[in-house]
Design an enzyme around this catalytic site. Structure first.
Site, PDB file in Angstrom:
ATOM      1  N   ASP A 129       0.214   8.084   5.672  1.00  0.00           N
ATOM      2  CA  ASP A 129      -0.072   7.647   4.491  1.00  0.00           C
ATOM      3  C   ASP A 129       1.312   7.832   3.749  1.00  0.00           C
ATOM      4  OD1 ASP A 129      -1.224   6.644   2.025  1.00  0.00           O
ATOM      5  OD2 ASP A 129      -3.186   7.217   3.144  1.00  0.00           O
ATOM      6  N   HIS A 143       0.241   1.802   2.203  1.00  0.00           N
ATOM      7  CA  HIS A 143       0.260   3.300   2.380  1.00  0.00           C
ATOM      8  C   HIS A 143       1.436   3.816   3.477  1.00  0.00           C
ATOM      9  CE1 HIS A 143      -3.376   4.089   0.167  1.00  0.00           C
ATOM     10  NE2 HIS A 143      -3.551   2.763   0.690  1.00  0.00           N
ATOM     11  N   GLU A 179      -5.337  -1.649   0.173  1.00  0.00           N
ATOM     12  CA  GLU A 179      -4.416  -1.265  -0.966  1.00  0.00           C
ATOM     13  C   GLU A 179      -3.075  -1.626  -0.654  1.00  0.00           C
ATOM     14  OE1 GLU A 179      -7.236   2.040  -2.934  1.00  0.00           O
ATOM     15  OE2 GLU A 179      -6.102   2.577  -1.315  1.00  0.00           O
TER      16      GLU A 179
HETATM   17  C1  ACM Z   1      -9.583   3.346   1.181  1.00  0.00           C
HETATM   18  O1  ACM Z   1     -10.283   4.367   0.608  1.00  0.00           O
HETATM   19  N1  ACM Z   1      -8.304   3.014   0.650  1.00  0.00           N
HETATM   20  C2  ACM Z   1      -9.969   2.727   2.386  1.00  0.00           C
END
Ligand code: ACM
Length: 548
Positions: free
Chosen positions: A178, A249, A322
């Site tokens: 991440d 991420h 995201e």
């Molecule tokens: C997530 O909670 N962004 C998968």
């Protein structure tokens, strides 16, 4: 005996007698269940001090022993446990079924059977006469551990595998990368861990909190650590599905290898591993170099997470969630790439990125799974979806013929607070009590039976932004994981008719098991003083969560 969690399909009390385990009791395991026999002998020897010597024939278990074997007429994860005058016999359709039956057997012996050493050498150990027929409702019964936001050392992961097994959960979704950390050694790219696995400080609390933990945080798993984790999981009939998150991420990777970022938009050499929380704008550049780099990463990942006989071992999670598109909009290189590929917008560029890895994985006999954003701009063929932003993504995916894991954030994100009270540490999101989780229904009613069959199962997700250590992870995860395990395993009635009072009654014994296992759960009456985090800002959301 009636205090099992998760609750089995059927429990029929026997004659009222019991099988006493003594120094004479023997344990028999047929060839196919030797691994289960090894596990059961190890844990029961530790807890009871009884030798449980090996029996060469089932008949040698003679009234006071334990037999494990493959039995007829059972699915691979199904088992039948019979305790009667002949002893205890656990039969499963496969070794996995026998293993789940062995977990039930440990529960039948009482909470102290979960300890690592005997606390009373004179105590009686007995299994009541009973016949249990059991098997799971869902094939995918998962837990996501986010070891990227806060690193969990290897020992902690092995411990969580034991805790999962004790709750008959069988998929560890291992969130390894991440913005805040890269946790898996990749030999050909040493900077991923050399630089990407640690940060010099960390936001303490929600991102709006003014507090910082001003010490370095980090850690990673060597390739041998990963092999050990995967093997330890396999011995417990758990599959580890690794997640390498792209194209968002990814700041830790970009900090390590700045050429992976959108270098025509920002100075990526100035980026470091992110030290705070939220959705990060610094995403991967959609270049050939990035694709080749991640193919290199995935080659090593495939080697470490081999596809074997276990049903879900072919899966690799590539994230896909995201991914803000702002840098791609501003990047001449990204725009040129879109034009060259004939893509209408940045959503299609993301879909192209994900579908590249879908094809790449498929060509290697593997399967891609991603967060429900991978539906935007067209879902790659063969991909499965983790439905997290509610049920809608899962419904759309199931209707389009894709496999689905249901993990809606409104229901089973265990970082969300479990009570509305003022003592709840670093309260995040909706109030999701033990009862709320117990009433979670993974299959939305609008799916036809054919579409519902696409729901492989369900998963609880533990995101660790505000869980700085194992005790905080335990607090958020337990006792709710016990309720989740029953949702995933047991064929419960509709969510509103579920018998929460009976579950609570069985939880009284289960708290004893969790105590014996050393789990720092949230007590029913609220956090203990040292479990509180007074003054650390969270972000509670008021009102009930939307269903989708
Ligand atoms: C997530 O909670 N962004 C998968």
């Amino acid at each position: 005996m009636t205090e099992l969690i998760p609750w089995p399909r059927s429990v029929a009390a026997g004659s009222g007698g019991e099988v006493r385990l003594t120094a004479h009791s023997r344990l028999y395991a047929d060839t196919a269940t030797e691994g289960v026999g090894h596990w059961l002998r190890t844990v029961l020897r530790q807890a009871t001090g009884l030798p449980l010597r090996e029996a060469r024939e089932l008949d040698d278990t003679d009234g006071d022993g334990i037999g494990l074997q493959i039995g007829p007429g059972l699915g691979p994860e199904e088992y039948r446990l019979v305790s009667d005058g002949d002893g205890v016999l656990v039969q499963g359709g496969g070794a996995a079924g026998v293993f789940w039956g062995a977990q039930t057997l440990r529960q039948l012996l009482g909470p102290d059977a979960c300890r690592r050493a005997p606390i009373d050498r004179d105590r009686r150990w007995a299994v009541p006469h009973v016949t249990i027929e059991d098997g799971p409702r869902f094939r995918w019964r998962g837990l996501l551990l986010d070891v990227a936001r806060h690193f969990m050392p290897k020992e902690g992961v092995l411990r969580y595998l034991d805790l999962m097994a004790a709750h008959k959960l069988n998929v560890l979704h291992f969130h390894l990368t991440d913005d805040q950390g890269w946790r898996i050694e990749i030999r050909r790219y040493p900077r991923l861990t050399g630089i990407g696995s640690w940060r010099s400080r960390t936001k303490f609390g929600h991102r709006a909190s003014p507090l910082w933990d001003e010490k370095p945080h980090g850690g990673f798993y060597t390739q041998d650590d990963i092999r050990e984790i995967v093997a330890y999981a396999a011995e417990r009939h758990i599959t580890v599905v690794p997640e390498i998150d792209v194209p968002g991420h990814s700041q830790a990777a970009i900090a390590a290898y700045p050429e992976l970022g959108n270098t025509d938009v920002i100075d990526t050499t100035a980026l470091s591993v992110w030290d705070t929380w939220g959705i990060n704008p610094n995403v991967l550049a959609p270049t050939d170099n990035t694709l080749r780099f991640y193919e290199g990463v995935l080659e090593e990942v495939l080697d470490l997470f081999p596809a074997d006989a276990a049903e879900f071992s072919a899966f690799v999670h590539v994230g896909g969630d995201e991914c803000p598109k702002d840098q791609w909009r501003r990047s001449p290189a990204a725009q040129a790439r879109m034009k060259e590929l004939g893509l209408a917008d940045e959503d299609e560029l993301q879909a192209w990125f994900v579908s590249h890895f879908d094809k790449w994985l498929t060509a290697r006999g593997r399967r891609l799974v991603g967060w429900d954003e991978i539906l935007q701009g067209g879902l790659a063929e063969g991909a499965a979806v983790s439905s997290w932003r509610g049920y809608a993504g899962g419904i759309a995916a199931a209707r389009a013929g894709h496999d689905v894991v249901m993990c809606p954030e409104q229901q089973v994100y265990l970082d969300h607070r479990q009570d509305g009270g003022p003592d709840e540490p670093v309260p995040i999101g909706y109030v999701r009590t033990l009862e709320d989780v117990y009433r979670f229904e993974p299959v939305p009613p609008e799916l036809t039976p054919r579409e519902a069959a696409r729901v492989l199962g369900t998963q609880a997700n533990v995101w660790t932004e505000v869980m700085e250590d194992q005790a905080r992870v335990d607090y958020q995860t337990f006792p709710r994981l016990a309720a989740f395990a029953e949702v995933a395993w047991s064929a419960l009635p509709g969510s509103s008719e579920r018998d929460f009072a009976d579950f609570e009654r069985r939880m009284e014994a289960h708290y004893g098991r969790l105590d014996a296992l050393g789990v720092a759960y949230r007590p029913p009456r609220g956090p203990r003083p040292w479990q509180q985090r007074p003054g650390v800002l969270g972000r509670p959301v008021d009102g009930p969560p939307p269903r989708r």
